[in-house]
Structures are given as C-alpha cells and as structure tokens.
Design a protein around this motif. Structure first.
Motif, PDB file in Angstrom:
ATOM      1  N   LYS A  46       8.097   4.044  11.394  1.00 19.66           N
ATOM      2  CA  LYS A  46       7.334   5.173  11.916  1.00 19.66           C
ATOM      3  C   LYS A  46       7.475   6.367  10.972  1.00 19.66           C
ATOM      4  N   LYS A  47       6.362   6.993  10.645  1.00 13.52           N
ATOM      5  CA  LYS A  47       6.288   8.140   9.735  1.00 13.52           C
ATOM      6  C   LYS A  47       6.673   7.791   8.295  1.00 13.52           C
ATOM      7  N   ARG A  48       6.826   6.512   7.968  1.00 12.37           N
ATOM      8  CA  ARG A  48       7.149   6.047   6.616  1.00 12.37           C
ATOM      9  C   ARG A  48       6.206   4.892   6.252  1.00 12.37           C
ATOM     10  N   PRO A  49       4.930   5.180   6.039  1.00  8.61           N
ATOM     11  CA  PRO A  49       3.976   4.094   5.815  1.00  8.61           C
ATOM     12  C   PRO A  49       4.192   3.379   4.491  1.00  8.61           C
ATOM     13  N   PHE A  50       3.914   2.105   4.503  1.00  7.09           N
ATOM     14  CA  PHE A  50       3.928   1.246   3.326  1.00  7.09           C
ATOM     15  C   PHE A  50       2.841   0.206   3.575  1.00  7.09           C
ATOM     16  N   TYR A  51       2.026  -0.039   2.604  1.00  9.11           N
ATOM     17  CA  TYR A  51       0.884  -0.926   2.807  1.00  9.11           C
ATOM     18  C   TYR A  51       0.921  -2.109   1.850  1.00  9.11           C
ATOM     19  N   GLN A  52       0.433  -3.237   2.336  1.00 12.44           N
ATOM     20  CA  GLN A  52       0.172  -4.399   1.495  1.00 12.44           C
ATOM     21  C   GLN A  52      -1.334  -4.488   1.313  1.00 12.44           C
ATOM     22  N   VAL A  53      -1.764  -4.748   0.100  1.00 12.32           N
ATOM     23  CA  VAL A  53      -3.181  -4.977  -0.171  1.00 12.32           C
ATOM     24  C   VAL A  53      -3.401  -6.476   0.011  1.00 12.32           C
ATOM     25  N   VAL A  54      -4.185  -6.832   1.037  1.00 11.55           N
ATOM     26  CA  VAL A  54      -4.354  -8.241   1.387  1.00 11.55           C
ATOM     27  C   VAL A  54      -5.828  -8.628   1.413  1.00 11.55           C
ATOM     28  N   VAL A  55      -6.058  -9.925   1.259  1.00 10.93           N
ATOM     29  CA  VAL A  55      -7.379 -10.509   1.426  1.00 10.93           C
ATOM     30  C   VAL A  55      -7.365 -11.182   2.793  1.00 10.93           C
ATOM     31  N   ALA A  56      -8.298 -10.780   3.665  1.00  7.45           N
ATOM     32  CA  ALA A  56      -8.288 -11.305   5.031  1.00  7.45           C
ATOM     33  C   ALA A  56      -9.709 -11.454   5.551  1.00  7.45           C
ATOM     34  N   ASP A  57      -9.845 -12.308   6.558  1.00  3.47           N
ATOM     35  CA  ASP A  57     -11.102 -12.421   7.291  1.00  3.47           C
ATOM     36  C   ASP A  57     -11.271 -11.115   8.065  1.00  3.47           C
ATOM     37  N   GLU A  58     -12.464 -10.563   8.057  1.00  6.21           N
ATOM     38  CA  GLU A  58     -12.670  -9.265   8.700  1.00  6.21           C
ATOM     39  C   GLU A  58     -12.463  -9.304  10.213  1.00  6.21           C
ATOM     40  N   ARG A  59     -12.467 -10.490  10.822  1.00  3.26           N
ATOM     41  CA  ARG A  59     -12.274 -10.596  12.267  1.00  3.26           C
ATOM     42  C   ARG A  59     -10.807 -10.545  12.681  1.00  3.26           C
ATOM     43  N   CYS A  60      -9.897 -10.725  11.731  1.00  4.01           N
ATOM     44  CA  CYS A  60      -8.460 -10.695  12.040  1.00  4.01           C
ATOM     45  C   CYS A  60      -7.983  -9.255  12.198  1.00  4.01           C
ATOM     46  N   ARG A  61      -6.876  -9.096  12.915  1.00  4.42           N
ATOM     47  CA  ARG A  61      -6.305  -7.776  13.133  1.00  4.42           C
ATOM     48  C   ARG A  61      -5.818  -7.152  11.827  1.00  4.42           C
ATOM     49  N   ARG A  62      -5.639  -5.833  11.842  1.00 10.33           N
ATOM     50  CA  ARG A  62      -5.212  -5.101  10.649  1.00 10.33           C
ATOM     51  C   ARG A  62      -3.910  -5.651  10.081  1.00 10.33           C
ATOM     52  N   ASP A  63      -2.919  -5.864  10.937  1.00  6.11           N
ATOM     53  CA  ASP A  63      -1.614  -6.344  10.482  1.00  6.11           C
ATOM     54  C   ASP A  63      -1.411  -7.819  10.792  1.00  6.11           C
ATOM     55  N   GLY A  64      -2.497  -8.509  11.095  1.00  7.40           N
ATOM     56  CA  GLY A  64      -2.405  -9.913  11.490  1.00  7.40           C
ATOM     57  C   GLY A  64      -2.459 -10.859  10.317  1.00  7.40           C
ATOM     58  N   ARG A  65      -3.036 -12.009  10.576  1.00  8.46           N
ATOM     59  CA  ARG A  65      -3.103 -13.085   9.594  1.00  8.46           C
ATOM     60  C   ARG A  65      -3.941 -12.667   8.382  1.00  8.46           C
ATOM     61  N   PHE A  66      -3.487 -13.051   7.207  1.00  9.59           N
ATOM     62  CA  PHE A  66      -4.250 -12.790   6.000  1.00  9.59           C
ATOM     63  C   PHE A  66      -4.241 -14.023   5.115  1.00  9.59           C
ATOM     64  N   ILE A  67      -5.146 -14.063   4.161  1.00 11.46           N
ATOM     65  CA  ILE A  67      -5.291 -15.214   3.280  1.00 11.46           C
ATOM     66  C   ILE A  67      -4.324 -15.122   2.106  1.00 11.46           C
ATOM     67  N   GLU A  68      -4.303 -13.948   1.453  1.00  9.19           N
ATOM     68  CA  GLU A  68      -3.458 -13.792   0.275  1.00  9.19           C
ATOM     69  C   GLU A  68      -3.072 -12.329   0.096  1.00  9.19           C
ATOM     70  N   ASN A  69      -1.856 -12.106  -0.395  1.00 10.62           N
ATOM     71  CA  ASN A  69      -1.366 -10.771  -0.702  1.00 10.62           C
ATOM     72  C   ASN A  69      -1.633 -10.510  -2.181  1.00 10.62           C
ATOM     73  N   VAL A  70      -2.360  -9.428  -2.483  1.00 12.36           N
ATOM     74  CA  VAL A  70      -2.686  -9.134  -3.879  1.00 12.36           C
ATOM     75  C   VAL A  70      -1.993  -7.891  -4.415  1.00 12.36           C
ATOM     76  N   GLY A  71      -1.188  -7.213  -3.598  1.00 11.98           N
ATOM     77  CA  GLY A  71      -0.471  -6.046  -4.109  1.00 11.98           C
ATOM     78  C   GLY A  71       0.124  -5.199  -3.014  1.00 11.98           C
ATOM     79  N   THR A  72       0.688  -4.059  -3.434  1.00  9.53           N
ATOM     80  CA  THR A  72       1.292  -3.105  -2.502  1.00  9.53           C
ATOM     81  C   THR A  72       0.841  -1.693  -2.851  1.00  9.53           C
TER      82      THR A  72
END
Length: 88
Positions: free
Chosen positions: A13-39
C-alpha cells in the motif's frame, strides 16, 4: 481474443510497483497473464523501467495493443518506434 500489453500492480500500500505483462483484455488487472515483459517502478527518481525489448517487439508484431501508459513506456525505451518502422 484481444491481447493487451498493460501494467499489473504489485507492491505494498502506497508503494506501487508494476509488471509490464501481456494479457487477454478480459482478464483482471492483477490476474492471469500470458507473459511478463518487464517492470516499472515509479517510486524511484527517475522512474526505473526494465523491459525485455525482444519480447515486447515480438508481441507488438503479433498484434498486441499497448495501453496508453505502456505506450509511453515503450516509446521512451525506443521499442515503439521500431515496431512502427516498415521492414524492407
């Protein structure tokens, strides 16, 4: 099936960190993804961005659409300019 390159939030909380992912647009924001391409770490000054350029380029060539935020990250990393350039 529409594929997006987008950010998935991680971190505390209040310390965001993001993964750049390839995902189906129907999946949730933090849900299942196909591949991680960066941070992306916006808490650093300047913001820390680590991208696997080859993976991002490959997904763009396959038709994946980046979100607006990811589009700016890719443009700053020089990946988006390469994808838009026609190959001879």
């Amino acid at each position: 099936m529409a594929i997006k390159i987008r950010l998935a939030r991680a971190g505390a909380k209040k310390r965001p960190f993001y993964q750049v992912v390839v995902a189906d647009e129907r999946c949730r924001r933090d849900g299942r993804f196909i591949e991680n391409v960066g941070t992306y770490d916006p808490t650093k000054n300047p913001a820390a961005i680590k991208l696997n350029v080859e993976k991002a380029q490959a997904w763009l060539e396959k038709g994946a659409q980046p979100t607006e935020t990811v589009r700016q990250l890719l443009k700053n990393a020089g990946v988006l300019g390469k994808a838009a350039a026609p190959t001879a």
